[in-house]
Design a protein around this motif. Sequence first.
Motif, PDB file in Angstrom:
ATOM      1  N   ILE A  57     -22.861  -2.656  13.277  1.00 25.88           N
ATOM      2  CA  ILE A  57     -22.160  -3.510  14.236  1.00 25.88           C
ATOM      3  C   ILE A  57     -20.767  -2.912  14.451  1.00 25.88           C
ATOM      4  O   ILE A  57     -20.246  -2.206  13.586  1.00 25.88           O
ATOM      5  CB  ILE A  57     -22.053  -4.978  13.769  1.00 25.88           C
ATOM      6  N   THR A  58     -20.188  -3.186  15.601  1.00 23.08           N
ATOM      7  CA  THR A  58     -18.858  -2.702  15.933  1.00 23.08           C
ATOM      8  C   THR A  58     -17.885  -3.868  15.892  1.00 23.08           C
ATOM      9  O   THR A  58     -18.125  -4.906  16.504  1.00 23.08           O
ATOM     10  CB  THR A  58     -18.846  -2.053  17.327  1.00 23.08           C
ATOM     11  N   LEU A  59     -16.793  -3.675  15.151  1.00 25.51           N
ATOM     12  CA  LEU A  59     -15.761  -4.701  15.022  1.00 25.51           C
ATOM     13  C   LEU A  59     -14.594  -4.368  15.936  1.00 25.51           C
ATOM     14  O   LEU A  59     -14.146  -3.219  15.988  1.00 25.51           O
ATOM     15  CB  LEU A  59     -15.281  -4.785  13.572  1.00 25.51           C
ATOM     16  N   ASN A  60     -14.084  -5.371  16.636  1.00 29.10           N
ATOM     17  CA  ASN A  60     -12.954  -5.172  17.539  1.00 29.10           C
ATOM     18  C   ASN A  60     -11.815  -6.136  17.268  1.00 29.10           C
ATOM     19  O   ASN A  60     -10.905  -6.264  18.076  1.00 29.10           O
ATOM     20  CB  ASN A  60     -13.397  -5.328  18.997  1.00 29.10           C
ATOM     21  N   THR A  61     -11.876  -6.852  16.173  1.00 29.58           N
ATOM     22  CA  THR A  61     -10.796  -7.779  15.852  1.00 29.58           C
ATOM     23  C   THR A  61     -10.438  -7.670  14.387  1.00 29.58           C
ATOM     24  O   THR A  61     -11.203  -7.134  13.594  1.00 29.58           O
ATOM     25  CB  THR A  61     -11.208  -9.246  16.143  1.00 29.58           C
ATOM     26  N   TRP A  62      -9.307  -8.176  14.055  1.00 28.26           N
ATOM     27  CA  TRP A  62      -8.719  -8.334  12.722  1.00 28.26           C
ATOM     28  C   TRP A  62      -8.435  -7.042  11.994  1.00 28.26           C
ATOM     29  O   TRP A  62      -8.837  -5.969  12.389  1.00 28.26           O
ATOM     30  CB  TRP A  62      -9.511  -9.286  11.848  1.00 28.26           C
ATOM     31  N   THR A  63      -7.712  -7.195  10.922  1.00 22.23           N
ATOM     32  CA  THR A  63      -7.406  -6.065  10.057  1.00 22.23           C
ATOM     33  C   THR A  63      -8.403  -6.053   8.906  1.00 22.23           C
ATOM     34  O   THR A  63      -9.095  -7.033   8.669  1.00 22.23           O
ATOM     35  CB  THR A  63      -5.974  -6.164   9.509  1.00 22.23           C
ATOM     36  N   LEU A  64      -8.441  -4.962   8.208  1.00 19.71           N
ATOM     37  CA  LEU A  64      -9.421  -4.805   7.135  1.00 19.71           C
ATOM     38  C   LEU A  64      -8.950  -5.486   5.849  1.00 19.71           C
ATOM     39  O   LEU A  64      -7.813  -5.297   5.424  1.00 19.71           O
ATOM     40  CB  LEU A  64      -9.638  -3.322   6.856  1.00 19.71           C
ATOM     41  N   GLN A  65      -9.834  -6.251   5.220  1.00 19.97           N
ATOM     42  CA  GLN A  65      -9.539  -6.807   3.913  1.00 19.97           C
ATOM     43  C   GLN A  65      -9.459  -5.647   2.924  1.00 19.97           C
ATOM     44  O   GLN A  65     -10.297  -4.763   2.930  1.00 19.97           O
ATOM     45  CB  GLN A  65     -10.633  -7.790   3.486  1.00 19.97           C
ATOM     46  N   GLY A  66      -8.437  -5.662   2.089  1.00 19.79           N
ATOM     47  CA  GLY A  66      -8.279  -4.618   1.089  1.00 19.79           C
ATOM     48  C   GLY A  66      -7.549  -3.382   1.581  1.00 19.79           C
ATOM     49  O   GLY A  66      -7.246  -2.494   0.793  1.00 19.79           O
ATOM     50  N   CYS A  67      -7.262  -3.311   2.868  1.00 18.48           N
ATOM     51  CA  CYS A  67      -6.533  -2.169   3.421  1.00 18.48           C
ATOM     52  C   CYS A  67      -5.042  -2.343   3.115  1.00 18.48           C
ATOM     53  O   CYS A  67      -4.491  -3.428   3.270  1.00 18.48           O
ATOM     54  CB  CYS A  67      -6.762  -2.083   4.927  1.00 18.48           C
ATOM     55  N   VAL A  68      -4.388  -1.266   2.710  1.00 17.96           N
ATOM     56  CA  VAL A  68      -2.974  -1.334   2.349  1.00 17.96           C
ATOM     57  C   VAL A  68      -2.111  -1.754   3.546  1.00 17.96           C
ATOM     58  O   VAL A  68      -1.046  -2.337   3.377  1.00 17.96           O
ATOM     59  CB  VAL A  68      -2.505   0.009   1.733  1.00 17.96           C
ATOM     60  N   LEU A  69      -2.561  -1.500   4.769  1.00 16.06           N
ATOM     61  CA  LEU A  69      -1.793  -1.878   5.962  1.00 16.06           C
ATOM     62  C   LEU A  69      -1.934  -3.357   6.330  1.00 16.06           C
ATOM     63  O   LEU A  69      -1.097  -3.897   7.051  1.00 16.06           O
ATOM     64  CB  LEU A  69      -2.254  -1.044   7.163  1.00 16.06           C
ATOM     65  N   SER A  70      -2.981  -4.025   5.876  1.00  8.47           N
ATOM     66  CA  SER A  70      -3.279  -5.392   6.327  1.00  8.47           C
ATOM     67  C   SER A  70      -2.149  -6.390   6.079  1.00  8.47           C
ATOM     68  O   SER A  70      -1.784  -7.138   6.990  1.00  8.47           O
ATOM     69  CB  SER A  70      -4.589  -5.883   5.722  1.00  8.47           C
ATOM     70  N   PRO A  71      -1.549  -6.447   4.876  1.00  6.62           N
ATOM     71  CA  PRO A  71      -0.450  -7.398   4.689  1.00  6.62           C
ATOM     72  C   PRO A  71       0.738  -7.119   5.617  1.00  6.62           C
ATOM     73  O   PRO A  71       1.339  -8.040   6.167  1.00  6.62           O
ATOM     74  CB  PRO A  71      -0.052  -7.225   3.219  1.00  6.62           C
ATOM     75  N   LEU A  72       1.061  -5.844   5.805  1.00  9.89           N
ATOM     76  CA  LEU A  72       2.160  -5.491   6.701  1.00  9.89           C
ATOM     77  C   LEU A  72       1.841  -5.882   8.140  1.00  9.89           C
ATOM     78  O   LEU A  72       2.667  -6.487   8.832  1.00  9.89           O
ATOM     79  CB  LEU A  72       2.450  -3.990   6.619  1.00  9.89           C
ATOM     80  N   LEU A  73       0.644  -5.555   8.599  1.00 10.92           N
ATOM     81  CA  LEU A  73       0.266  -5.892   9.982  1.00 10.92           C
ATOM     82  C   LEU A  73       0.238  -7.401  10.191  1.00 10.92           C
ATOM     83  O   LEU A  73       0.666  -7.895  11.232  1.00 10.92           O
ATOM     84  CB  LEU A  73      -1.085  -5.266  10.328  1.00 10.92           C
ATOM     85  N   TYR A  74      -0.237  -8.156   9.199  1.00 12.31           N
ATOM     86  CA  TYR A  74      -0.237  -9.611   9.316  1.00 12.31           C
ATOM     87  C   TYR A  74       1.196 -10.145   9.360  1.00 12.31           C
ATOM     88  O   TYR A  74       1.504 -11.031  10.153  1.00 12.31           O
ATOM     89  CB  TYR A  74      -1.003 -10.262   8.166  1.00 12.31           C
ATOM     90  N   SER A  75       2.063  -9.600   8.539  1.00 13.08           N
ATOM     91  CA  SER A  75       3.467 -10.037   8.544  1.00 13.08           C
ATOM     92  C   SER A  75       4.118  -9.759   9.889  1.00 13.08           C
ATOM     93  O   SER A  75       4.875 -10.586  10.412  1.00 13.08           O
ATOM     94  CB  SER A  75       4.252  -9.342   7.429  1.00 13.08           C
ATOM     95  N   LEU A  76       3.832  -8.605  10.461  1.00 16.39           N
ATOM     96  CA  LEU A  76       4.368  -8.287  11.789  1.00 16.39           C
ATOM     97  C   LEU A  76       3.761  -9.192  12.859  1.00 16.39           C
ATOM     98  O   LEU A  76       4.443  -9.617  13.790  1.00 16.39           O
ATOM     99  CB  LEU A  76       4.116  -6.820  12.125  1.00 16.39           C
ATOM    100  N   PHE A  77       2.472  -9.485  12.712  1.00 18.13           N
ATOM    101  CA  PHE A  77       1.777 -10.353  13.668  1.00 18.13           C
ATOM    102  C   PHE A  77       2.360 -11.765  13.673  1.00 18.13           C
ATOM    103  O   PHE A  77       2.419 -12.416  14.696  1.00 18.13           O
ATOM    104  CB  PHE A  77       0.285 -10.387  13.328  1.00 18.13           C
TER     105      PHE A  77
END
Length: 149
Positions: free
Chosen positions: A68-88
């Motif tokens: 399946i192809t995902l087009n939303t959200w950040t990856l769980q466990g990815c080092v960038l996810s907390p930063l991207l969520y904070s910016l979001f």
Amino acid sequence: MQHLESPDRYAPILFVDYSSTFNTVIPQKLFDKLQLLSLDSSMRCWLLEFLLQRSQVVKMNGIVSSTITLNTWTLQGCVLSPLLYSLFTNDCVSHHCSVQLLKFANDTTLVGLVTNSVESECRHEVTSWCLGVTITTSIECVQNPRDDR
């Protein structure tokens, strides 16, 4: 802490710990917010590409699922996810001096400073903040702990 030294003052606290919060990041909205924050266009495009068109499969006991192809959200466990969520969610701020908003990745604490049992500013701020991050919560979570209700 000086706020609490008077008997007619208290500080209700709301601890918010979201589950699957990183799944709420919408790449195009994040892209737009990063532009408002003046992030370099090549970095914005790289992040958007990173978040879009990701293929995923599940493998269990040697059996592989369909792709399946995902087009939303950040990856769980990815080092960038907390930063991207904070910016979001960087625009989710307190607009009233009686409410302090403390955020770390997807953990949030709202601290109200209530005087003379006037909770309206605190309740309004919490409601506005919760609606701003598209979560729902009961306004009663900001109840005076001294009340016998």
